[in-house]
Motif scaffolding. Structure first.
Motif, mmCIF file in Angstrom:
data_model
loop_
_atom_site.group_PDB
_atom_site.id
_atom_site.type_symbol
_atom_site.label_atom_id
_atom_site.label_comp_id
_atom_site.label_asym_id
_atom_site.label_seq_id
_atom_site.Cartn_x
_atom_site.Cartn_y
_atom_site.Cartn_z
ATOM 1 N N ASN A 31 0.818 -1.206 0.000
ATOM 2 C CA ASN A 31 0.000 0.000 0.000
ATOM 3 C C ASN A 31 0.854 1.260 0.000
ATOM 4 N N VAL A 32 0.223 2.367 -0.322
ATOM 5 C CA VAL A 32 0.905 3.664 -0.272
ATOM 6 C C VAL A 32 1.341 3.955 1.154
ATOM 7 N N HIS A 33 0.432 3.754 2.088
ATOM 8 C CA HIS A 33 0.727 3.959 3.510
ATOM 9 C C HIS A 33 1.014 2.599 4.142
ATOM 10 N N ARG A 34 2.193 2.449 4.683
ATOM 11 C CA ARG A 34 2.623 1.175 5.260
ATOM 12 C C ARG A 34 1.655 0.674 6.318
ATOM 13 N N GLU A 35 1.032 1.581 7.064
ATOM 14 C CA GLU A 35 0.113 1.190 8.121
ATOM 15 C C GLU A 35 -1.136 0.497 7.589
ATOM 16 N N ASP A 36 -1.402 0.612 6.295
ATOM 17 C CA ASP A 36 -2.556 -0.058 5.694
ATOM 18 C C ASP A 36 -2.255 -1.481 5.255
ATOM 19 N N ASP A 37 -0.991 -1.898 5.283
ATOM 20 C CA ASP A 37 -0.641 -3.247 4.853
ATOM 21 C C ASP A 37 -1.194 -4.281 5.835
ATOM 22 N N ARG A 38 -1.577 -5.427 5.314
ATOM 23 C CA ARG A 38 -2.250 -6.466 6.106
ATOM 24 C C ARG A 38 -1.422 -6.910 7.307
ATOM 25 N N VAL A 39 -0.144 -7.207 7.096
ATOM 26 C CA VAL A 39 0.682 -7.703 8.201
ATOM 27 C C VAL A 39 0.888 -6.618 9.255
ATOM 28 N N THR A 40 1.088 -5.383 8.814
ATOM 29 C CA THR A 40 1.263 -4.287 9.772
ATOM 30 C C THR A 40 0.011 -4.100 10.612
ATOM 31 N N ARG A 41 -1.153 -4.186 9.992
ATOM 32 C CA ARG A 41 -2.399 -4.068 10.753
ATOM 33 C C ARG A 41 -2.504 -5.197 11.786
ATOM 34 N N TRP A 42 -2.104 -6.404 11.389
ATOM 35 C CA TRP A 42 -2.153 -7.523 12.331
ATOM 36 C C TRP A 42 -1.218 -7.268 13.504
ATOM 37 N N ILE A 43 -0.014 -6.795 13.217
ATOM 38 C CA ILE A 43 0.958 -6.519 14.282
ATOM 39 C C ILE A 43 0.430 -5.463 15.242
ATOM 40 N N ARG A 44 -0.181 -4.402 14.729
ATOM 41 C CA ARG A 44 -0.707 -3.337 15.589
ATOM 42 C C ARG A 44 -1.800 -3.861 16.522
ATOM 43 N N GLN A 45 -2.547 -4.850 16.075
ATOM 44 C CA GLN A 45 -3.657 -5.368 16.867
ATOM 45 C C GLN A 45 -3.243 -6.474 17.824
ATOM 46 N N ASN A 46 -2.146 -7.158 17.528
ATOM 47 C CA ASN A 46 -1.790 -8.357 18.293
ATOM 48 C C ASN A 46 -0.466 -8.279 19.036
ATOM 49 N N TYR A 47 0.495 -7.541 18.517
ATOM 50 C CA TYR A 47 1.770 -7.351 19.214
ATOM 51 C C TYR A 47 1.776 -5.919 19.756
ATOM 52 N N THR A 48 1.024 -5.712 20.815
ATOM 53 C CA THR A 48 0.815 -4.372 21.355
ATOM 54 C C THR A 48 1.705 -4.128 22.574
ATOM 55 N N PRO A 49 1.928 -2.847 22.931
ATOM 56 C CA PRO A 49 2.680 -2.561 24.162
ATOM 57 C C PRO A 49 2.016 -3.165 25.388
ATOM 58 N N GLY A 50 0.680 -3.191 25.414
ATOM 59 C CA GLY A 50 -0.019 -3.773 26.544
ATOM 60 C C GLY A 50 0.247 -5.259 26.693
ATOM 61 N N GLN A 51 0.359 -5.967 25.560
ATOM 62 C CA GLN A 51 0.609 -7.405 25.594
ATOM 63 C C GLN A 51 2.077 -7.709 25.858
ATOM 64 N N MET A 52 2.970 -6.977 25.202
ATOM 65 C CA MET A 52 4.399 -7.299 25.260
ATOM 66 C C MET A 52 5.135 -6.598 26.400
ATOM 67 N N GLY A 53 4.567 -5.532 26.932
ATOM 68 C CA GLY A 53 5.157 -4.845 28.074
ATOM 69 C C GLY A 53 6.590 -4.404 27.840
ATOM 70 N N PRO A 54 7.518 -4.713 28.777
ATOM 71 C CA PRO A 54 8.913 -4.287 28.640
ATOM 72 C C PRO A 54 9.606 -4.853 27.393
ATOM 73 N N ASN A 55 9.049 -5.910 26.838
ATOM 74 C CA ASN A 55 9.656 -6.526 25.653
ATOM 75 C C ASN A 55 9.066 -6.003 24.348
ATOM 76 N N TYR A 56 8.383 -4.853 24.394
ATOM 77 C CA TYR A 56 7.695 -4.380 23.191
ATOM 78 C C TYR A 56 8.663 -4.081 22.047
ATOM 79 N N GLU A 57 9.737 -3.319 22.308
ATOM 80 C CA GLU A 57 10.685 -2.988 21.238
ATOM 81 C C GLU A 57 11.303 -4.256 20.660
ATOM 82 N N PHE A 58 11.633 -5.182 21.558
ATOM 83 C CA PHE A 58 12.153 -6.481 21.114
ATOM 84 C C PHE A 58 11.128 -7.203 20.238
#
Length: 263
Positions: free
Chosen positions: A36-63
């Motif tokens: 997509n033109v905007h990377r945030e609209d790509d399917r995998v990126t949308r999945w990551i935003r919904q499932n690999y969140t700071p709330g879920q990953m906590g201190p390991n979010y950047e990792f």
């Protein structure tokens, strides 16, 4: 390039509105897979935003963002998420070996991950570089800013084995688009980008001559000034990579790895 951006965005809107195919009269768009033109609209990126969140990953979010882009495949990421959340590499290995034994795909083909000539399995190599990422992240903020925060994070992530300029920039893009992350307010949020082979080729098509990595900043600024759009530089860099693909297919000088059923 302006045409590619407009046409690709039009296709996204038509597809999301469940409009019948074809979404474009352009045969290249009908047959070729494009991001997509905007990377945030790509399917995998949308999945990551919904499932690999700071709330879920906590201190390991950047990792976790490093993990996400190494594998870049939701099915794999979902299978290893508990180990990533805990930072437990034994759990991660067991989950990945389980996928491997079942003959399932582990990596996507979006980013090229190799062992760089080292005599070890790709799985062992990925676990090794991710252990380094876990040790070195998050990045400690600068006391005296000589470069922007995004550029500084990019520099630090590049110090991790296996994270070249392009892959490190993908992690930075994830972090700066994460609600509440410090990079969301970075002063170089709009201006930061890093070259990849595809975007350099895209710039070469646009400028009509070969653009080297040393010329990248100047060359992409020229494009941004000409387009006068609201695209931030990382989205523009991504568009240039896809524009290269479009030009190669259109001119018959190359092929796309992924076909698209757009008819």
């Amino acid at each position: 390039l302006a045409y590619w951006i407009e046409e690709r965005e039009k296709i996204r809107h038509l597809k999301e509105a469940n409009t019948a195919k074809p979404w474009s009269d352009d045969w290249v768009f009908q047959e070729t897979y494009f991001c997509n033109v905007h990377r945030e609209d790509d399917r995998v990126t949308r999945w990551i935003r919904q499932n690999y969140t700071p709330g879920q990953m906590g201190p390991n979010y950047e990792f976790s963002m490093c993990v996400a882009r190494i594998f870049n495949r939701p099915q794999t990421l979902e299978h290893i998420d508990w180990g990533v959340q805990k930072g437990d590499f034994d759990l991660i290995r067991l989950a990945l070996e389980d996928l491997e034994e079942r003959g399932e795909q582990i990596w996507s083909g979006a980013y090229l991950i190799t062992t760089h000539g080292r005599k070890m399995t790709k799985l062992d190599y990925c676990l090794e570089i991710l252990e380094q990422a876990h040790e070195k992240l998050p990045v400690i903020p600068q006391s005296k800013k000589s470069v922007g925060e995004c550029a500084f994070w990019h520099y630090k992530i590049r110090q991790i084995e296996g994270f070249g300029s392009f892959l490190a920039a993908q992690v930075v893009a994830d972090l700066k688009n994460t609600e509440g992350h410090p990079l969301q307010k970075a002063e170089d949020w709009y201006t930061f980008s890093a070259p990849g082979p595809g975007s350099l080729r895209g710039l070469s098509w646009w400028h009509g001559r070969t653009i080297t990595e040393r010329e990248y900043d100047w060359a992409i600024e020229q494009v941004a000034e000409y387009l006068n759009s609201d695209l931030h530089m990382q989205d523009l860099q991504n568009c240039l990579c896809e524009f290269d693909k479009y030009c190669r297919v259109l001119s018959g000088t190359g092929k796309s790895k992924r076909k698209y059923a757009g008819k």
